[in-house]
Write an enzyme that holds these catalytic residues in place. Structure first.
Site, PDB file in Angstrom:
ATOM      1  N   GLU A 160       0.816  -1.219   0.000  1.00 29.03           N
ATOM      2  CA  GLU A 160       0.000   0.000   0.000  1.00 29.03           C
ATOM      3  C   GLU A 160       0.855   1.277   0.000  1.00 29.03           C
ATOM      4  O   GLU A 160       0.410   2.328   0.469  1.00 29.03           O
ATOM      5  CB  GLU A 160      -0.949  -0.013   1.195  1.00 29.03           C
ATOM      6  CG  GLU A 160      -1.979  -1.136   1.103  1.00 29.03           C
ATOM      7  CD  GLU A 160      -3.084  -1.003   2.124  1.00 29.03           C
ATOM      8  OE1 GLU A 160      -4.221  -0.762   1.733  1.00 29.03           O
ATOM      9  OE2 GLU A 160      -2.790  -1.164   3.328  1.00 29.03           O
ATOM     10  N   HIS A 195      -0.474   5.260   7.839  1.00 28.69           N
ATOM     11  CA  HIS A 195      -1.589   4.364   7.535  1.00 28.69           C
ATOM     12  C   HIS A 195      -1.593   3.244   8.562  1.00 28.69           C
ATOM     13  O   HIS A 195      -0.579   2.580   8.773  1.00 28.69           O
ATOM     14  CB  HIS A 195      -1.452   3.770   6.126  1.00 28.69           C
ATOM     15  CG  HIS A 195      -2.442   2.670   5.862  1.00 28.69           C
ATOM     16  ND1 HIS A 195      -3.802   2.886   5.899  1.00 28.69           N
ATOM     17  CD2 HIS A 195      -2.275   1.342   5.617  1.00 28.69           C
ATOM     18  CE1 HIS A 195      -4.420   1.738   5.667  1.00 28.69           C
ATOM     19  NE2 HIS A 195      -3.520   0.785   5.502  1.00 28.69           N
ATOM     20  N   HIS A 250      -4.460   0.481  11.188  1.00 29.83           N
ATOM     21  CA  HIS A 250      -5.732  -0.237  11.302  1.00 29.83           C
ATOM     22  C   HIS A 250      -6.216  -0.219  12.746  1.00 29.83           C
ATOM     23  O   HIS A 250      -6.334  -1.276  13.372  1.00 29.83           O
ATOM     24  CB  HIS A 250      -5.563  -1.689  10.836  1.00 29.83           C
ATOM     25  CG  HIS A 250      -4.964  -1.844   9.480  1.00 29.83           C
ATOM     26  ND1 HIS A 250      -4.101  -2.860   9.150  1.00 29.83           N
ATOM     27  CD2 HIS A 250      -5.095  -1.096   8.359  1.00 29.83           C
ATOM     28  CE1 HIS A 250      -3.734  -2.747   7.881  1.00 29.83           C
ATOM     29  NE2 HIS A 250      -4.314  -1.674   7.383  1.00 29.83           N
ATOM     30  N   HIS A 259     -11.274  -1.253   6.959  1.00 31.38           N
ATOM     31  CA  HIS A 259      -9.846  -1.325   6.692  1.00 31.38           C
ATOM     32  C   HIS A 259      -9.041  -0.551   7.740  1.00 31.38           C
ATOM     33  O   HIS A 259      -8.356  -1.173   8.546  1.00 31.38           O
ATOM     34  CB  HIS A 259      -9.594  -0.773   5.276  1.00 31.38           C
ATOM     35  CG  HIS A 259      -8.164  -0.818   4.830  1.00 31.38           C
ATOM     36  ND1 HIS A 259      -7.779  -0.504   3.551  1.00 31.38           N
ATOM     37  CD2 HIS A 259      -7.022  -1.108   5.487  1.00 31.38           C
ATOM     38  CE1 HIS A 259      -6.478  -0.623   3.434  1.00 31.38           C
ATOM     39  NE2 HIS A 259      -5.991  -0.985   4.605  1.00 31.38           N
TER      40      HIS A 259
HETATM   41 ZN    ZN Z   1      -4.002  -1.182   5.163  1.00 36.60          ZN
END
Ligand code: ZN
Length: 251
Positions: free
Chosen positions: A83, A102, A104, A170
């Site tokens: 990603e 980024h 979760h 996500h």
């Molecule tokens: Zn991710």
């Protein structure tokens, strides 16, 4: 330490804090920073040689270009994260951004699953996180990996000029003028979700009145603003020192 090594250490520290606070589980999630004045991006690596988010060291940070390609000279069993395009797309779209995160985080992901809004339920308890609810947090409606330039662009379009967005089923993406403030925004966003979640369990949660929101909306999130990847100042610097202390001995 030269400039690149110092920046890699800042990214590694951001990762360790994400891991410590469970904003990123085990090996998933990454932070990155852009070297000011360049298109060089430094990001947490994945691959068989990685140590996991909480134990990231500066030699686990690799260099990529704005196409997400590994720079020459990097390797050691480390790969570019799938990603990476989240990061490169945000840097391409936002000249003001020098740090991207980024992760979760569980509480925030719950709100994307249940399609419930994050509400401004409190004020002086924690104005910076309440401010995110007042400003509104964009939601990226897809649950797949952002593993192509096109998906990255789509996500960056959802983010717009915001400091954060949620990603359905996500996680989250946050950004800032440096990797530290991007990480602090991730912490604030998940704190907001934690309170909303617990208040919903207790029942009867009411948003604070409209006429009590303006002072929060006008309050500074981090203190003096910085640009071009400079180290955080004021409140952000104090917060950052605190979170760094939580990870002492893990460098
Ligand atoms: Zn991710």
């Amino acid at each position: 330490m030269n400039d690149v090594e110092a920046l890699c250490e800042r990214v590694a520290q951001a990762c360790r804090i994400m891991g410590k606070l469970e904003l990123a589980k085990a090996a998933t999630g990454h932070a990155s920073a852009r070297l000011p004045g360049t298109d060089r991006i430094f990001i947490r690596a994945r691959g068989p040689g990685e140590l996991g988010v909480r134990f990231t060291t500066k030699d686990q940070i690799i260099e990529v270009d704005l196409d997400g390609k590994l720079a020459e000279g990097n390797a050691n069993g480390l790969d570019v994260p799938k990603e990476v395009f989240i990061h490169t797309a945000v840097y391409r779209a936002r000249a003001d951004v020098f740090g991207v995160v980024h992760g979760h985080p569980l509480s925030t992901v719950l709100f994307t699953i249940c399609n419930k809004p994050l509400q401004p339920l409190y004020g002086a308890y924690d104005p910076p996180s309440a401010k995110l609810a007042i400003e509104g947090v964009p939601l990226y409606p897809h649950s797949f990996l952002c593993d192509s330039p096109e998906r990255g662009q789509d996500l960056a379009a959802t983010l717009g000029q915001s400091s954060c967005c949620m990603m359905r089923g996500h996680g989250i993406t946050t950004c800032g003028p440096n990797v530290e403030e991007a990480t602090l925004t991730a912490i604030h966003l998940n704190d907001l979700a934690d309170i909303n979640y617990k208040a919903a369990l207790l029942g009867g949660a009411q948003p604070i009145p409209e006429d009590e929101r303006h002072w929060i909306a006008e309050s500074k999130t981090f203190g003096p603003s910085v640009a071009n990847g400079a180290l955080p100042q004021g409140r952000a610097a104090v917060l950052w020192r605190y979170y760094c202390s939580l990870c002492k001995g893990m460098e």
